[in-house]
Motif scaffolding. Structure first.
Motif, short mmCIF file in Angstrom:
data_model
loop_
_atom_site.label_atom_id
_atom_site.label_comp_id
_atom_site.label_asym_id
_atom_site.label_seq_id
_atom_site.Cartn_x
_atom_site.Cartn_y
_atom_site.Cartn_z
N ALA A 65 36.93 30.31 80.37
CA ALA A 65 38.37 30.41 80.21
C ALA A 65 38.95 29.04 79.86
N PRO A 66 39.94 29.02 78.97
CA PRO A 66 40.55 27.74 78.63
C PRO A 66 41.29 27.17 79.84
N GLU A 67 41.30 25.86 79.93
CA GLU A 67 41.94 25.18 81.05
C GLU A 67 43.42 24.97 80.74
N TRP A 68 44.27 25.28 81.71
CA TRP A 68 45.70 24.97 81.59
C TRP A 68 45.89 23.55 82.08
N LYS A 69 46.33 22.69 81.22
CA LYS A 69 46.56 21.29 81.56
C LYS A 69 47.92 21.12 82.22
N THR A 70 48.07 20.01 82.90
CA THR A 70 49.35 19.69 83.52
C THR A 70 49.92 18.38 82.97
N ASP A 71 49.17 17.69 82.15
CA ASP A 71 49.59 16.41 81.56
C ASP A 71 49.88 16.62 80.07
N PHE A 72 51.16 16.59 79.73
CA PHE A 72 51.56 16.87 78.36
C PHE A 72 51.07 15.79 77.38
N ALA A 73 51.07 14.54 77.81
CA ALA A 73 50.64 13.45 76.93
C ALA A 73 49.17 13.63 76.52
N ARG B 203 50.79 24.06 81.39
CA ARG B 203 51.68 24.81 82.28
C ARG B 203 52.52 23.82 83.08
N ALA B 204 53.82 24.00 83.01
CA ALA B 204 54.76 23.26 83.84
C ALA B 204 55.22 24.23 84.92
#
Length: 145
Positions: A16-24, A75-76
């Motif tokens: 499954a693709p990872e949902w990141k939390t760091d937009f940069a 994801r925010a």
């Protein structure tokens, strides 16, 4: 049999693709891999439409297969329960993203963003579409560019 089931489940979750939390870092990855960013504003523990969108679209195999190849997921999250509380740094990061991309505070709110940070499509609220239609909407934009 339980061991085999556990192995299969853990294997599928690893794909499954990872949902990141760091937009940069997501922007950097999107630039390097020539992908678009899908930014999802969510209230994971209180927003029923957010929970449904996650279950009905984002957690489906169809969407996950597509996202792995075409998107960088961010994801925010804005949880309300203390057991789900984010770190102060993550909360500040999510609030900064909301100021820029979701100033009206909509939940769920999903944006398709190019690697330069330009919004190219938004979905306000629960999409009420099957994953295939959601993917089709993304493809219409990404294939046209």
């Amino acid at each position: 049999m339980k061991i085999l089931s556990a192995f299969v489940i853990s294997f599928l979750l690893s794909l499954a693709p990872e949902w990141k939390t760091d937009f940069a870092s997501a922007k950097q990855e999107a630039t390097q891999s020539h992908k678009y960013i899908l930014l999802n504003f969510s209230g994971s523990d209180w927003c029923v439409p957010c929970i449904r969108l996650k279950k009905d679209v984002f957690e489906t195999g169809t969407f996950q297969n597509f996202a792995t190849e075409k998107l960088v997921l961010v994801r925010a999250d804005f949880p309300r329960l203390s057991k789900n509380k984010l770190s102060p740094q993550q909360t500040e990061h999510n609030e900064a993203l909301a100021e820029k991309y979701n100033p009206e505070g909509k939940f769920p709110y999903t944006l398709l963003i190019d690697a330069n940070g330009k919004v190219v499509k938004t979905w306000d609220g629960y999409t009420n579409t099957p994953p295939e239609e959601f993917i089709s909407q993304i493809n219409k934009i990404t294939n046209a560019k």
